[in-house]
Design a protein around this motif. Structure first.
Motif, PDB file in Angstrom:
ATOM      1  N   SER A   1       0.821  -1.203   0.000  1.00 41.68           N
ATOM      2  CA  SER A   1       0.000   0.000   0.000  1.00 41.68           C
ATOM      3  C   SER A   1       0.858   1.258   0.000  1.00 41.68           C
ATOM      4  CB  SER A   1      -0.918  -0.008   1.222  1.00 41.68           C
ATOM      5  OG  SER A   1      -1.605   1.202   1.327  1.00 41.68           O
ATOM      6  N   SER A   2       1.914   1.304   0.800  1.00 36.97           N
ATOM      7  CA  SER A   2       2.777   2.489   0.836  1.00 36.97           C
ATOM      8  C   SER A   2       3.541   2.652  -0.466  1.00 36.97           C
ATOM      9  CB  SER A   2       3.731   2.424   2.022  1.00 36.97           C
ATOM     10  OG  SER A   2       4.647   1.360   1.859  1.00 36.97           O
ATOM     11  N   THR A   3       3.973   1.563  -1.087  1.00 39.21           N
ATOM     12  CA  THR A   3       4.646   1.638  -2.378  1.00 39.21           C
ATOM     13  C   THR A   3       3.692   2.132  -3.456  1.00 39.21           C
ATOM     14  OG1 THR A   3       6.102  -0.190  -1.750  1.00 39.21           O
ATOM     15  CG2 THR A   3       5.950   0.316  -4.085  1.00 39.21           C
ATOM     16  N   SER A   4       2.464   1.662  -3.415  1.00 43.62           N
ATOM     17  CA  SER A   4       1.459   2.103  -4.376  1.00 43.62           C
ATOM     18  C   SER A   4       1.162   3.590  -4.209  1.00 43.62           C
ATOM     19  CB  SER A   4       0.185   1.285  -4.198  1.00 43.62           C
ATOM     20  OG  SER A   4      -0.832   1.747  -5.027  1.00 43.62           O
ATOM     21  N   GLN A   5       1.097   4.052  -2.998  1.00 42.13           N
ATOM     22  CA  GLN A   5       0.832   5.464  -2.740  1.00 42.13           C
ATOM     23  C   GLN A   5       1.978   6.329  -3.261  1.00 42.13           C
ATOM     24  OE1 GLN A   5       0.087   6.353   1.353  1.00 42.13           O
ATOM     25  NE2 GLN A   5      -0.494   8.451   0.947  1.00 42.13           N
ATOM     26  N   ALA A   6       3.225   5.905  -3.060  1.00 39.55           N
ATOM     27  CA  ALA A   6       4.375   6.659  -3.567  1.00 39.55           C
ATOM     28  C   ALA A   6       4.385   6.684  -5.088  1.00 39.55           C
ATOM     29  CB  ALA A   6       5.672   6.049  -3.035  1.00 39.55           C
ATOM     30  N   THR A   7       4.009   5.584  -5.724  1.00 41.75           N
ATOM     31  CA  THR A   7       3.960   5.521  -7.179  1.00 41.75           C
ATOM     32  C   THR A   7       2.898   6.457  -7.735  1.00 41.75           C
ATOM     33  OG1 THR A   7       4.698   3.221  -7.115  1.00 41.75           O
ATOM     34  CG2 THR A   7       3.665   3.965  -9.141  1.00 41.75           C
TER      35      THR A   7
END
Length: 155
Positions: free
Chosen positions: A33-39
């Protein structure tokens, strides 16, 4: 008389293993989820920077149309106040003669190249390694050309 001992405790071991597996799955989902948000944030910043660079190119063409001459390099401060992106626009002119008109006069033409760079740093393009290495730093460049003939012969 024989005493039988009952075996117990197997359910506790299974419950502990199940809790560990659920915790690992939750940690993996949180990281995803955090990686998706940064992307998504990077994609949004990239789109905004691209649009700011495009606006810089359009500003450069407008300056050519109204002034008729290259303006060198300019930083557009209004873009930074409105969008958070600094836009630097530069213009270069290349003159040449192409062919001849019917009376034998050379046809003068000029190619103007508008180069717009936008980024979310104090100066654009940023040469500072500390700024460029930031995870939210975005820079986009757009280059466009236009050919203008001295007479109505077209390009």
């Amino acid at each position: 008389m024989t005493i039988r001992l009952r075996q117990s405790g197997f359910a506790y071991i299974a419950a502990v293993i199940l809790l560990i597996v659920v915790a690992i799955v939750c940690a993996a989902l949180l990281r995803l989820s955090s990686t998706s948000q940064a992307t998504i944030n990077q994609n949004l910043l990239g789109a905004r920077a691209s649009l700011a660079a495009r606006a810089g190119v359009e500003w450069g063409f407008y300056q050519l149309r109204n002034g008729g001459a290259c303006f060198g390099e300019q930083t557009l401060a209004d873009f930074a106040a409105d969008s958070g992106f600094v836009v630097t626009v530069s213009c270069t002119r290349t003159s040449f003669n192409e062919g001849e008109s019917s009376p034998g006069v050379a046809i003068a033409k000029a190619i103007y190249s508008i180069d717009a760079v936008s980024c979310n740093a104090a100066t654009c393009p940023s040469g500072d390694a500390a700024t460029v290495s930031q995870p939210d730093y975005v820079e986009r460049r757009r280059i466009a050309s236009i050919c203008i003939a001295a007479s109505n012969t077209g390009c």
